[in-house]
Design a protein around this motif. Structure first.
Motif, mmCIF file in Angstrom:
data_model
loop_
_atom_site.group_PDB
_atom_site.id
_atom_site.type_symbol
_atom_site.label_atom_id
_atom_site.label_comp_id
_atom_site.label_asym_id
_atom_site.label_seq_id
_atom_site.Cartn_x
_atom_site.Cartn_y
_atom_site.Cartn_z
ATOM 1 N N GLY A 63 0.805 -1.215 0.000
ATOM 2 C CA GLY A 63 0.000 0.000 0.000
ATOM 3 C C GLY A 63 0.832 1.257 0.000
ATOM 4 N N GLN A 64 1.942 1.245 0.722
ATOM 5 C CA GLN A 64 2.800 2.423 0.753
ATOM 6 C C GLN A 64 3.652 2.528 -0.505
ATOM 7 N N ALA A 65 3.862 1.403 -1.189
ATOM 8 C CA ALA A 65 4.675 1.417 -2.406
ATOM 9 C C ALA A 65 3.890 1.891 -3.621
ATOM 10 N N VAL A 66 2.579 1.653 -3.637
ATOM 11 C CA VAL A 66 1.769 1.991 -4.819
ATOM 12 C C VAL A 66 1.859 3.470 -5.197
ATOM 13 N N PRO A 67 1.713 4.428 -4.248
ATOM 14 C CA PRO A 67 1.807 5.838 -4.646
ATOM 15 C C PRO A 67 3.185 6.219 -5.198
ATOM 16 N N VAL A 68 4.212 5.522 -4.742
ATOM 17 C CA VAL A 68 5.560 5.819 -5.211
ATOM 18 C C VAL A 68 5.794 5.258 -6.611
ATOM 19 N N MET B 119 -7.081 7.903 1.089
ATOM 20 C CA MET B 119 -7.199 7.094 -0.125
ATOM 21 C C MET B 119 -6.184 5.950 -0.113
ATOM 22 N N ILE B 120 -4.955 6.249 0.271
ATOM 23 C CA ILE B 120 -3.917 5.225 0.327
ATOM 24 C C ILE B 120 -4.289 4.139 1.331
ATOM 25 N N GLY B 121 -4.761 4.549 2.511
ATOM 26 C CA GLY B 121 -5.156 3.583 3.526
ATOM 27 C C GLY B 121 -6.351 2.750 3.100
ATOM 28 N N SER B 122 -7.328 3.387 2.455
ATOM 29 C CA SER B 122 -8.533 2.667 2.022
ATOM 30 C C SER B 122 -8.212 1.629 0.953
#
Length: 228
Positions: A106-111, A151-154
């Motif tokens: 989840g934390q990697a997707v935005p990057v 959004m990232i958490g959801s």
């Protein structure tokens, strides 16, 4: 569905074909993840990873082309959970491992996919402004960051739930084929042990201090306790 599970276990060619095809078809990626999880649970991590490679190509294509990171995310989390469950037969450890995997992904997707995330945040911000203009005005410039965090958490939590559902489907297939009533017994006996429960609570309380997205910390690591 049980006939599909029997077909999958006929050999790697059948399992790999179904897994790849499911990942390639929109909204069927959960089925591909379940196929890989079933092979992992029945035949072990090595065979599961071999089938996982078949599913990885279409899932990665969805991600690289910027359409949807969900197939790849759900596949990775489901594989991690299947490996842990196959090795430990402990659902609390499996859920914790899935939460950790979902948080990392989840934390990697935005990057790795900023365009996809920026589009979602832009849409979410616009919707929030229309639904609650007073609060949006009060948040001001912080609105976009707030929407991004949620959004990232959801998304991470949703992918975790889908991976868990794929795992349940795979375990249900395995139980019906080789151990009738086994899944029911496992869930009746399922308890969150002290270390696992404490680990989830610690991340929920202090995860933000070590760089974990606060929405991920609350939503993802709260889910094992909710499932329990």
């Amino acid at each position: 569905m049980l006939r599909l599970a029997q077909f999958v276990l006929r050999g790697p060619l059948y399992a790999g074909g179904i897994a790849a095809a499911s990942m390639a078809v929109p909204f069927l990626f959960w089925l591909g993840a379940a196929v890989v999880a079933l092979v992992t649970l029945r035949l072990g991590p090595k065979e599961g990873l071999n089938i996982g490679i078949w599913a990885l190509f279409p899932a990665a294509a969805w991600f690289i082309l910027g359409w949807d990171p969900a197939p790849l995310s759900v596949l990775l989390v489901a594989v991690v959970m299947a490996i842990v469950l196959q090795k430990t037969v402990a659902w609390d450890r499996t859920l914790l491992a899935g939460a950790v995997a979902a948080a990392v992904v989840g934390q990697a997707v935005p990057v790795l996919s900023p365009a996809f995330m920026n589009e979602l945040v832009e849409t979410g911000t616009r919707v929030y402004q229309e639904m609650n203009p007073e609060m949006a005005e009060e948040l001001g410039e912080g609105l976009e960051q707030t929407v991004r965090t949620m959004m990232i958490g959801s998304i991470a939590a949703l992918n975790y739930v889908l991976a868990f559902a794929s795992m349940l489907l795979a375990r249900g297939w395995q139980a019906r084929l080789f151990n009738p009533g086994g899944l029911q017994s496992e869930f009746h006996e399922f308890r969150v042990t002290g270390p696992v429960g404490l680990g989830c609570v610690m991340v929920m309380a202090f995860g933000t201090y070590v760089g974990v997205n606060p929405a991920i910390a609350l939503l993802v690591f709260g889910l094992p306790l909710v499932f329990a």
